[in-house]
Structures are given as C-alpha cells and as structure tokens.
Design a protein around this motif. Structure first.
Motif, PDB file in Angstrom:
ATOM      1  N   ASP A   1       0.815  -1.205   0.000  1.00 37.64           N
ATOM      2  CA  ASP A   1       0.000   0.000   0.000  1.00 37.64           C
ATOM      3  C   ASP A   1       0.850   1.258   0.000  1.00 37.64           C
ATOM      4  N   ALA A   2       2.157   1.114   0.184  1.00 39.14           N
ATOM      5  CA  ALA A   2       3.109   2.230   0.255  1.00 39.14           C
ATOM      6  C   ALA A   2       2.745   3.153   1.403  1.00 39.14           C
ATOM      7  N   SER A   3       2.333   4.356   1.135  1.00 42.52           N
ATOM      8  CA  SER A   3       2.026   5.291   2.216  1.00 42.52           C
ATOM      9  C   SER A   3       1.102   6.382   1.693  1.00 42.52           C
ATOM     10  N   PHE A   4       0.885   7.354   2.554  1.00 45.26           N
ATOM     11  CA  PHE A   4       0.056   8.507   2.213  1.00 45.26           C
ATOM     12  C   PHE A   4       0.866   9.550   1.442  1.00 45.26           C
ATOM     13  N   ALA A   5       2.167   9.337   1.299  1.00 40.75           N
ATOM     14  CA  ALA A   5       3.079  10.318   0.707  1.00 40.75           C
ATOM     15  C   ALA A   5       2.707  10.748  -0.716  1.00 40.75           C
ATOM     16  N   PRO A   6       2.273   9.842  -1.625  1.00 39.99           N
ATOM     17  CA  PRO A   6       1.943  10.310  -2.979  1.00 39.99           C
ATOM     18  C   PRO A   6       0.841  11.367  -3.027  1.00 39.99           C
ATOM     19  N   VAL A   7       0.027  11.409  -2.000  1.00 35.14           N
ATOM     20  CA  VAL A   7      -1.017  12.437  -1.950  1.00 35.14           C
ATOM     21  C   VAL A   7      -0.382  13.820  -1.858  1.00 35.14           C
ATOM     22  N   LEU A   8       0.768  13.920  -1.210  1.00 27.81           N
ATOM     23  CA  LEU A   8       1.457  15.215  -1.121  1.00 27.81           C
ATOM     24  C   LEU A   8       1.880  15.716  -2.495  1.00 27.81           C
ATOM     25  N   ALA A   9       2.335  14.807  -3.352  1.00 29.46           N
ATOM     26  CA  ALA A   9       2.696  15.212  -4.717  1.00 29.46           C
ATOM     27  C   ALA A   9       1.463  15.698  -5.460  1.00 29.46           C
ATOM     28  N   PHE A  10       0.333  15.071  -5.222  1.00 23.68           N
ATOM     29  CA  PHE A  10      -0.927  15.493  -5.833  1.00 23.68           C
ATOM     30  C   PHE A  10      -1.321  16.877  -5.324  1.00 23.68           C
ATOM     31  N   VAL A  11      -1.189  17.102  -4.019  1.00 29.12           N
ATOM     32  CA  VAL A  11      -1.593  18.369  -3.407  1.00 29.12           C
ATOM     33  C   VAL A  11      -0.706  19.526  -3.861  1.00 29.12           C
ATOM     34  N   VAL A  12       0.608  19.282  -3.958  1.00 30.03           N
ATOM     35  CA  VAL A  12       1.517  20.370  -4.307  1.00 30.03           C
ATOM     36  C   VAL A  12       1.333  20.806  -5.766  1.00 30.03           C
ATOM     37  N   THR A  13       0.730  19.966  -6.587  1.00 31.74           N
ATOM     38  CA  THR A  13       0.509  20.340  -7.990  1.00 31.74           C
ATOM     39  C   THR A  13      -0.943  20.709  -8.281  1.00 31.74           C
ATOM     40  N   LEU A  14      -1.743  20.898  -7.229  1.00 33.47           N
ATOM     41  CA  LEU A  14      -3.114  21.363  -7.434  1.00 33.47           C
ATOM     42  C   LEU A  14      -3.087  22.744  -8.050  1.00 33.47           C
ATOM     43  N   PRO A  15      -4.001  23.155  -8.839  1.00 36.92           N
ATOM     44  CA  PRO A  15      -5.244  22.544  -9.282  1.00 36.92           C
ATOM     45  C   PRO A  15      -5.113  21.712 -10.561  1.00 36.92           C
ATOM     46  N   VAL A  16      -3.982  21.801 -11.255  1.00 33.59           N
ATOM     47  CA  VAL A  16      -3.840  21.081 -12.525  1.00 33.59           C
ATOM     48  C   VAL A  16      -3.872  19.567 -12.315  1.00 33.59           C
ATOM     49  N   SER A  17      -3.392  19.102 -11.181  1.00 32.76           N
ATOM     50  CA  SER A  17      -3.346  17.662 -10.931  1.00 32.76           C
ATOM     51  C   SER A  17      -4.726  17.033 -10.806  1.00 32.76           C
ATOM     52  N   VAL A  18      -5.760  17.828 -10.649  1.00 27.27           N
ATOM     53  CA  VAL A  18      -7.118  17.292 -10.554  1.00 27.27           C
ATOM     54  C   VAL A  18      -7.499  16.562 -11.843  1.00 27.27           C
ATOM     55  N   VAL A  19      -6.916  16.948 -12.955  1.00 27.43           N
ATOM     56  CA  VAL A  19      -7.193  16.282 -14.228  1.00 27.43           C
ATOM     57  C   VAL A  19      -6.763  14.816 -14.165  1.00 27.43           C
ATOM     58  N   LEU A  20      -5.795  14.505 -13.306  1.00 26.89           N
ATOM     59  CA  LEU A  20      -5.341  13.120 -13.133  1.00 26.89           C
ATOM     60  C   LEU A  20      -6.496  12.203 -12.725  1.00 26.89           C
ATOM     61  N   VAL A  21      -7.447  12.753 -12.015  1.00 28.45           N
ATOM     62  CA  VAL A  21      -8.595  11.962 -11.556  1.00 28.45           C
ATOM     63  C   VAL A  21      -9.441  11.489 -12.732  1.00 28.45           C
TER      64      VAL A  21
END
Length: 98
Positions: A39-59
């Motif tokens: 499951d790795a960790s919660f860490a990849p969410v930080l990469a998602f958060v730091v690149t908001l709002p453009v990273s929302v397209v990843l969803v």
C-alpha cells in the motif's frame, strides 16, 4: 529589446515553486521506496496536493494497467508542475517595457 517589468520576481516565484515541488517529489520517492508494504504510504497524496489545481485532471484520466498507471500518473504530475510554474511566471512577470 523589450523586457518584463517584474521578470526577477516572476523568476523567483516560479523557481521557488519548482524547488518545493522537487523537494516534495524527492520526499515522496524516498517514502515510497522505504515502505515495504504494498500500500506504500500517504506520501503520494502530497505530490498530488503540491501540484493542485492542474493535478485534478489526473482523476479523470483513464485507468492504466500496472505498472503503467504509476508512470502515467507521475509524468502527469511533473507536467502539471511545469505548467503551473510557467503560469506563475506569466502571472508575476508584469507588463512589457520598451
């Protein structure tokens, strides 16, 4: 040759953002590599958060089979960071001086 009125400020803002993104991505990489669970960790969410709002397209991107899904996601986050750094430069550069 014309220049921008706030080019140094714009450059500092964009480069500071890129340094923050690089530090977060490095931390995320270390956390994922150091974690033995699947499951790795919660860490990849930080990469998602730091690149908001453009990273929302990843969803809304389609689901790719493993291991391509992680690669596409990481490439998308890097592209999002570069686009946002460019947008920060555009927003802070000011007006053109003759």
């Amino acid at each position: 040759m014309s220049t921008w009125s706030n080019r140094r400020v714009a450059r500092r803002v964009a480069l500071t953002y890129l340094v923050v993104v690089i530090l977060v991505f490095t931390g995320v990489t270390i956390a994922v590599l150091a974690n033995d669970s699947g499951d790795a960790s919660f860490a990849p969410v930080l990469a998602f958060v730091v690149t908001l709002p453009v990273s929302v397209v990843l969803v809304i991107l389609p689901e790719f089979p493993a291991p391509y899904g992680e690669v596409v996601g990481a490439l998308w986050l890097v592209a999002a960071a570069l686009v946002q750094a460019w947008l920060l430069w555009v927003l802070f550069r000011g007006h053109r001086r003759p």
